[in-house]
Each structure stands twice: as structure tokens, then as C-alpha cells.
Design a protein around this motif. Structure first.
Motif: not given
Lengths: 417, 520
Positions: B39-40, B42-44, B46-47
Motif C-alpha cells: 500500500f505504501r 502504491l502511494g509513493l 502515485a506521487v
């Protein structure tokens, strides 16, 4: 000439200010405390009385004077104009006015030259009349002000009431704008729907407005069959859908990462960078779509044996999606941050990992806000796709989306205190 | 007690271990941690993806724009003293003929009709206009022959920038012996310079041989050498040793590109004479719009944008600040002010093109303001910026602590004096920041201006807010539609100019916010 008068009025206002202030000082006879208001307010009082009516006349003339002159010229050339169609009449008047102002398009006809000469003489005489009116108003105002100034006169109250009035007038501009938008949309739409039946427009499947006006400029027959809005709506919906498919996951995940995971240093860099993405003008995205994204998609499509148009909805949707990423992420960021820390702490206390906390606690709590953020993003996307003949529909659509978004928020907002 | 234990408080697994330490639990935990890491990432991701998009966007624009900042000039000796100069009124001289004569002098062999046309096509058709403007600026140019750089045609510029007609130059093995110096000739070369299965003609790649100061276009190959048409006459028929002649292959067929083989030959000859120079593209930064890519400049649009923004700022700043002051400081909280508030928030969300519709209906059709003029455009954009400024100003006014107001009121200031002497000056940095951001957004806006006719094709540089003008984003929008490849670079360069302005404005706003930010 109007700008000269404006400069003269401003100069006169300054002079009136000093005259009023000096008059007050003279009245105080060396004891300023005997004045009700400070000399500056007496100065403002004199300046307002002397020039405010003049400014009003000037603005009024600037807004409506052109129309009055157009009427006069139109009446003088009535015989000629009555033989013309509506747009031709407008073009004649416009060309004559431009000609009088020294801007020549093409070869002017003798009639236009005559109308331009009439304009020129009208301009000259109205300038003189306007100047006389302004001078009379200013002189009267100044005399009135200097005569009414006394030591006990409450000029500060007068000035403050005047300023208050100006402030109110300024804030009314917002309402006037809304009214103007609604009225102009309604009238334009009514005119449009007189030519094109409403149902044909809403359910027609053929959209090519360029081909509707074959004899451009004339009042010719308009083919109502080419104003079907269905393709336009379908295209808009498709592009918006693709854009949201791109922007929602990226924007939401970016917002979550930035608010819950990122170090403050990383956030300090990443947030402004995302905001730059929001500040890039739409034309630039259009250029980017046409130049970089569309050819890539086309090549990809060719590689897979599909023929892809170089103006595909996919390219437009992708770029539109990129464009609204910062919009989605900054709105979501605000909403995720507004979920109280206690909820996170409670979830962490029960042993949930950070991602579990986010997925099972924070996101459900923030959901209504996020949904409304997405709807706002959709309304921005739709707004950017706007085609002008659809102004009213567009306005209604975005308004409805905004109202729905607000409704969702109001209905599902959970208050944590 | 065992009952309770079995019902879940201290449950143990079938193997007698605690549920938190059993093998299953460890696996479950590992899975959960893996999900966490996923998840982490994935977030990175996206940014980084969003930042990558920005990078891609900027690099595309910059990559396209850089070639447009320079331009290719041909430095030709111009006869500025001869009989083509009108000495009474130098500006009425026949500059076109002067340019033509200079080309003819540089390329004396281009004598036939076709050849002359190709030679003339090397130099921009606007060269005479540029020359005239130069003379208008500096009369001292007249009176002596001078070497002056003239812009080449846009296709030739692209050719020298390697952006059209992709080509490959090589020096083949062995010597080459031409049979004649003009017309159709035969060049004796070693076998295999060009394969005998090679296609020739307008729809196949072109081969040009540069030999003995001339250029030959190859039309056929056999075992003994190459046949070809002479495009530029050779100086002699002596054999050229290896390294003294070269073969240029242009991979694009002549029919598929805008620059002909003859023009390429002439251009290369000029280049060989050292007459071709790459210079800073002053035309782009000093001239207005044009249909000819080489004559099109961004200055007219910059000036138009300047006047439009001036009108926008002059209207929206006082109006916006005044309404914010009224709503935040003066107005009683009642239905009327609530209505105004709702209106303002709603206006901030209205799509920008709707403001264009309003401008068309009210400013142009009702008040009869001039079409395509910065006044009308500025007024429309002012209405669009107004909500932004009001919202930012209200936030800034609201951030001023009540103690300031109470202090002022306490020593006897009136409400207006409190606002104008104390609250407003303290809120000014915030108000100015919001204004700059609003104006920056207006600067990049196209849609509403399209509605009020600012798409007109305007060549002159506007001299005031009442004259027809176009603005930068609209210029970009128009250029992006032009088919000439030269305009693609111009579009990108204009975008770079626009982004430059936006970045400067935004950076200024950020710096100001940092500098004047005050925590109470």
C-alpha cells in the motif's frame, strides 16, 4: 476623449480635496479640536461632492453612450438599413463606427463613409456636451461643498457612509454577474431553441454545427438536424469517465501517501510540484495531448492491430485525468486531514497496521468528502470540455453536480468532536 | 474458568501455541505487513507518477521549444547602394529585388526558371520586410554594400536543425570520376557504392553526390558507376580521391517532404561557403503574428496579454478587496449577505467559458465594447478572477486577530478607520498573494477569450487596451492548429514563455507569503 475627462476629474478631485481641507483648517481658526472631523475628512467631503456625480455620468456614458449613438445613426440611415438583414445591419453600424475611429477593414462603401462622417460629427458634439456637463457638475459640487463646510459639520460620517455605499456596490457585482450569466444563457438558449427544436437538440445524434451555416453571415436557413447533442454528451461522458479513471486512484493514493506516510521534507517538495500541475493552462495540456500522448496511443493501438484516431477520446481523457490529479489530491488531502486523530489512534491501538487503518477507518469516515471532491473534479473536467452552444446545459450540469456534492457532504458528514 | 478460556479470551491454537505466535498467525502477520508495504509503495508510486507526468510535460515542451529560440540566417552581401535603392525615400526601395539579386550573386549557376525559383525559396519571403524594418531603424545602412543576415525559409531552418529530411552522409571507398560538369553525367566509382537493386525517383530515398564543388542527384546505378543529374555544376572533371567526395542519402522520399533535392543542394553549397549562421531568434521575440512561421513572433501576444492583465487587475483588485471588506468587516450577518456569499462561492466553481458567454452577451452585444480588444477580455477575466480574490481576501482579513480591531475601537477609531488604518494593512500580504494567484490563472485562460473574439488574426502589435489584440494562451491555441511544422516549435516556445510568466508570478506569490506570513 473619455480618458482625458477621467484624468481631468481625478485632478479636480485632488484639487477639491485640498480646497476642502484648507477651508476646514481656516474655519478652525488655529484650534483643530474645534472641528468635528479632521480636515482630511472635509477634504474627502469636498472631493466626493465635486466629482462623484461626474464619475457616475462618465461611467454611464461610457457604458451606454455607444448604443445611443448607434440608434441615432441607425435612424438616419433607416432607409438603407431596412433593406438589410439583422447581422448585416450590425456589421454596417460596426464598420462605420470603426471607420470613424480610424480602423479600416477592406474597401468602405460610400454609405459607410457617410455613416462614419456622421459618427465623427456626433463624437465631436457629444464630447463638447459631455465636457460641459462634467464641468458644470464639478463646479456646482465644489461650491456646494465649500459653502456647507462648517467646523461642526459631521463630514466623517458622510465620508464613511459614502465608502460603505461603495463597498456594498462592489459586493453586489458578484450577484450581478450571476444574474448576468443566468440571463444571458437563458436568452441565448431561447434564441437557439427557436431555431432548433428542443427535443431534436437533446436527442439528435448528429453534431456538426459548422455545416449548419452555409451562407455565413446571412440569415439563411439553418439546418436544425445537425445540432443533436447526443454525440457531444457521449463524448464528454466518455472523456470524463476516462479522466476520472486516471485521476481518482492516482490523486487519492497520492493524497493518502502525502498525508499519512511521507516525511515532512518529501511533502514540502511534492505538494508544490503537484500544485504546478494544477497551474498549467489548459491549452498547454491540449498541445501535450496532441503532440505526445495521442501519437503514443496511436502507435500502441497500431501495435495491437487496432486503428486509433489521432484525436481519440483515450488521449483526451488521459491528459484531462493528469490535469485534474492535483485537484483530486488536494481536496482529498484536506478531507483526510480533517478525520480526527483519535480515530487513527484507536485503530492503531487495536493493532491495525497503518494501511488497515486508512482503508477501514479513515477512508470510510472521509468517504462523503471524497465523493464530493470527485464530483467537483468531474464538474471541472466537464467545464473544461465545454462547447459553447451548450452553455446552459453545461451551467446546469455543473450547478447540479455542485449541489449534489454539497448535499452528499451535508447528508453523510460525520461530526467528530 | 476453562470455559471462559476456551471461549476466546486466551484461546490457543490446535498445536497448543497462542494465536499470536502460531505458524498461521505468523503467516497472517507477514501477509498483513506485506499488504502494508504494498500500500505504501502504491502511494509513493502515485506521487512519483504524478511528478513524472509533470516532468514529461515540461520536457516535451522544452524539447520542442529549444530549437525555436535560434534561427538559421543566410548572410548575403546586399547591394544597398545601387539603383534599386530609392535615395529620396529609402523605405520605398525595392528590397525584394535587392534580396533576389543577392541570392543570384551567391548562386550564379541558378539561372533557369526552375533553378531561380528554388534559390529564391531558400530565403524567407518576409526577408524584404525585415530588411525594410532594418533600414527604417537605421538609415545609415543605406549607401554601401553590406553583408546582412536574412532569415531562411522555415523548411530550410528545420533542415539545418535536423528536424526534417533525415539524412546520412558518408565518404565511400575509392575515387570518383565525373564524366562532365553539367546536365546528365556519369560518375565512375568502385562497385557497390549504391546497390544495383536500389530504387530511384521521387518516391524513393534520394542520393546526392557532392564532388568537385558541385552536386549530382543520382538517378541510376550500374556496374560501372552512377548516373545522375547535375544540380550544382561541377568545377572540373578531374577524379576525386577518396575523402574528397561524399554521398548524402536522404531517407525520406522527395515527394514526402517539403524541401526539394535542389533546395538541399543549394543550401549545402551556401553552407559550404560559410554563409549560413545560427543566431538567436530575435524575430520570435519582437514581432506579431504571421502566417509564415519564420515571421511569426510572440511579442504581439505578450503585449496583448499585458494590457488584458492590466485591465483585469485594475478592475478585479479594488472590486474584490472592497467586497471582501464589506462582507467580512462591515456587513451585518443577514440573509442578504448570505445570498452574496453563496453567489461568490458558486461563481468560483462556474466553468470559465460561461464567463465568456456572459462577456459576449453583455459587454459586446449590449454595451458595444470593441471586439477582440483587451478591455473586453480584461473585463471578462476580471469577473472570473473576482471570486478568487474575494475568497482569498476574506481569509486574509479573517486571519487578523480581533484584538487589533478591539484595540483600535477602544481608543476611539470609527469602524471604517479601524478597517482601513489597521486591519486592511495587516491583511494586505495575504490579499496580494491571492490576487497574484488569481491573475496567474487568468493569464493562462483561453476559453472565455475565444468567446469574445480574441482569436482574431492580428498582425500589429497593440498600442493600447482599445486596439484589437490577441493574448498568449490564445496565440498558442491558434498556432497549435497551424499545419506548418515550423509552428510546432513556435507553439512550444510560446508555451515556454507563458509558463515562464506563470512560474515567476507564482514564485513571487510564494515568496511574499513566506516573507509576510505572520503568526498571531
Amino acid at each position: 476623449m473619455a480618458s482625458t475627462y477621467l484624468a481631468l476629474l481625478i485632478g479636480f478631485a485632488l484639487a477639491a480635496y485640498f480646497a476642502g481641507a484648507r477651508r476646514a483648517v481656516a474655519l478652525s481658526a488655529g484650534n483643530p479640536a474645534s472641528l468635528h472631523s479632521r480636515p482630511a475628512y472635509h477634504g474627502f467631503y469636498a472631493a466626493i461632492l465635486a466629482t462623484a456625480p461626474g464619475f457616475a455620468v462618465l461611467i454611464g456614458w461610457w457604458l451606454f453612450g455607444g448604443r445611443v449613438l448607434d440608434r441615432i445613426v441607425g435612424a438616419r440611415f433607416q432607409v438603407l438599413l431596412s433593406a438589410m438583414s439583422g447581422p448585416q445591419q450590425q456589421a454596417f453600424i460596426r464598420d462605420a463606427r470603426n471607420l470613424a475611429g480610424g480602423i479600416v477593414y477592406g474597401e468602405p462603401t460610400p454609405e459607410k463613409e457617410a455613416a462614419a462622417a456622421l459618427y465623427r460629427s456626433l463624437f465631436a458634439s457629444t464630447d463638447i456636451v459631455l465636457g460641459l456637463i462634467l464641468a458644470a457638475l464639478a463646479a456646482l459640487g465644489l461650491v456646494l461643498a465649500l459653502r456647507t463646510i462648517t467646523a461642526r459639520r459631521r463630514t466623517r460620517h458622510f465620508v464613511e457612509r459614502f465608502v460603505r455605499g461603495v463597498l456594498i456596490a462592489c459586493s453586489v457585482v458578484a450577484i450581478l454577474t450571476t444574474i448576468g450569466i443566468v440571463l444571458s444563457l437563458i436568452f441565448e438558449s431561447l434564441r437557439f431553441f427557436q431555431k432548433v427544436p428542443f427535443l431534436d437538440f437533446l436527442f439528435g445524434t448528429h453534431w456538426s454545427p459548422q455545416s449548419a451555416f452555409v451562407g455565413a453571415g446571412g440569415d439563411g436557413e439553418i439546418d436544425a438536424g445537425v445540432f443533436g447533442a447526443v454525440p457531444l454528451f457521449a463524448g464528454t461522458l466518455l472523456i470524463t469517465l476516462i479522466a476520472m479513471l486516471v485521476a481518482t486512484p492516482i490523486g487519492l493514493l497520492a493524497a493518502i501517501y502525502l498525508s499519512d506516510y511521507a516525511s515532512s521534507k518529501f511533502r514540502a517538495v511534492a505538494k508544490p510540484v503537484l500544485e504546478i500541475l494544477a497551474g498549467v493552462p489548459t491549452v498547454v495540456y491540449g498541445f501535450f495531448a496532441a503532440l505526445s500522448v495521442a501519437p503514443v496511443i496511436r502507435r500502441l493501438g497500431d501495435g495491437m492491430g487496432l486503428s486509433v484516431s489521432s484525436e481519440s477520446a483515450l488521449a483526451a481523457g488521459l491528459v484531462m485525468g493528469i490535469m485534474i490529479i492535483p485537484f483530486v489530491s488536494s481536496l482529498s488531502d484536506d478531507i483526510i486531514n480533517s478525520v480526527p486523530q483519535a480515530l487513527r489512534d484507536g485503530s492503531a491501538g487495536l493493532g491495525a497496521t497503518k494501511s488497515e487503518t486508512i482503508r477501514k477507518v479513515v477512508l470510510p469516515a472521509a468517504l462523503p468528502g471524497i465523493v464530493s471532491a470527485m464530483l467537483l473534479a468531474v464538474s471541472r473536467a466537464v467545464g473544461e470540455l465545454a462547447a459553447f452552444a451548450l452553455g446552459l446545459v453545461l451551467f446546469c450540469m455543473t450547478l447540479a453536480l455542485n449541489v449534489i456534492a454539497l448535499g452528499v457532504v451535508a447528508r453523510y458528514r460525520e461530526r467528530y468532536d | 474458568m476453562t470455559n471462559i478460556a476456551q471461549s476466546g479470551i486466551a484461546r490457543t491454537g490446535p498445536d497448543g501455541l497462542s494465536i499470536h505466535t502460531s505458524g498461521d498467525a505468523r503467516k497472517r502477520l507477514a501477509r498483513r505487513y506485506a499488504a502494508e508495504r504494498r500500500f505504501r509503495r502504491l502511494g509513493l508510486g502515485a506521487v512519483l507518477l504524478a511528478m513524472g507526468f509533470l516532468l514529461l510535460l515540461l520536457s516535451t515542451v522544452v524539447g520542442k521549444a529549444i530549437p525555436a529560440f535560434t534561427y538559421t540566417y543566410a548572410v548575403l552581401p546586399l547591394d544597398l547602394a545601387g539603383d534599386k535603392i530609392n535615395h529620396d525615400d529609402p523605405l520605398r526601395s525595392n528590397f525584394d529585388a535587392i534580396v533576389k539579386a543577392a541570392i543570384a550573386e551567391a548562386l550564379p549557376f541558378a539561372a533557369g526558371r526552375k533553378q531561380r525559383r528554388a534559390a529564391r525559396g531558400l530565403i524567407s519571403s518576409g526577408a524584404a520586410v525585415i530588411l525594410r524594418d532594418m533600414v527604417a531603424d537605421d538609415r545609415a545602412l543605406i549607401g554601401a554594400p553590406r553583408a546582412i543576415g536574412l532569415p531562411v525559409s522555415d523548411t530550410l531552418d528545420l533542415y539545418f536543425k535536423q528536424l526534417t529530411a533525415p539524412r546520412r552522409s558518408r565518404e565511400p571507398q575509392g575515387s570518383a570520376t565525373p564524366s562532365a560538369t553539367s546536365d546528365k553525367i556519369h560518375i565512375a566509382v568502385e562497385d557497390g557504392v549504391i546497390g544495383s537493386d536500389e530504387q530511384f525517383g521521387r518516391d524513393a530515398p534520394s542520393h546526392l553526390v557532392f564532388i568537385n564543388g558541385g552536386v549530382v542527384k543520382i538517378t541510376g546505378a550500374d556496374g560501372e558507376g552512377l548516373q545522375g543529374d547535375v544540380l550544382v555544376p561541377l568545377q572540373s572533371t578531374v577524379p576525386a580521391a577518396q575523402g574528397d567526395w561524399r554521398l548524402v542519402t536522404i531517407n525520406q522520399a522527395e515527394s514526402a517532404r517539403k524541401i526539394s533535392d535542389r533546395e538541399i543542394a543549394y543550401a549545402e553549397i551556401l553552407n559550404g561557403m560559410g554563409l549560413i549562421e545560427r543566431r538567436f531568434n530575435a524575430i520570435f521575440f519582437t514581432r506579431g503574428a504571421s502566417r509564415e512561421p519564420e515571421m511569426a513572433g510572440v511579442w504581439g501576444a505578450v503585449v496583448g496579454s499585458f494590457f488584458t492583465m492590466l485591465v483585469t487587475l485594475a478592475l478585479s483588485f479594488p472590486l474584490g478587496v472592497a467586497s471582501a471588506v464589506y462582507l467580512e468587516e462591515v456587513a451585518p450577518k443577514n440573509r442578504w449577505t448570505q445570498l452574496i456569499e453563496v453567489n461568490i462561492n458558486n461563481l468560483a466553481a462556474v466553468p470559465s467559458i460561461v464567463f465568456g458567454l456572459l462577456g459576449l452577451a453583455v459587454f459586446l452585444n449590449f454595451f458595444g465594447l470593441p471586439r477582440s480588444a483587451p478591455v473586453a477580455g480584461g473585463m471578462v477575466l476580471a469577473l472570473m478572477t473576482l471570486p478568487t480574490i474575494i475568497i482569498a481576501s476574506r481569509a486574509a482579513l479573517g486571519a487578523v486577530p480581533p484584538s487589533i480591531r478591539e484595540g483600535a475601537l477602544g481608543i476611539g477609531a470609527s469602524r471604517m478607520q479601524t478597517v482601513f488604518h489597521h486591519v486592511l494593512p495587516l491583511a494586505m500580504p495575504g490579499i496580494l498573494t491571492g490576487t497574484i494567484l488569481g491573475v496567474a490563472r487568468a493569464l493562462g485562460e483561453t476559453a472565455p477569450l475565444l468567446m469574445i473574439g480574441m482569436v482574431a488574426f492580428i498582425v500589429d502589435i497593440p498600442g493600447g487596451a482599445l486596439q484589437p489584440a490577441t493574448v498568449l494562451p490564445v496565440q498558442i491555441y491558434m498556432w497549435a492548429d497551424f499545419p506548418e511544422p515550423g509552428f510546432q516549435q513556435k507553439t512550444a516556445a510560446a508555451i515556454l514563455v507563458l509558463l515562464g510568466f506563470l512560474v515567476v508570478m507564482n514564485a513571487f506569490a510564494v515568496v511574499m507569503r513566506r516573507r509576510f506570513e505572520r503568526r498571531w
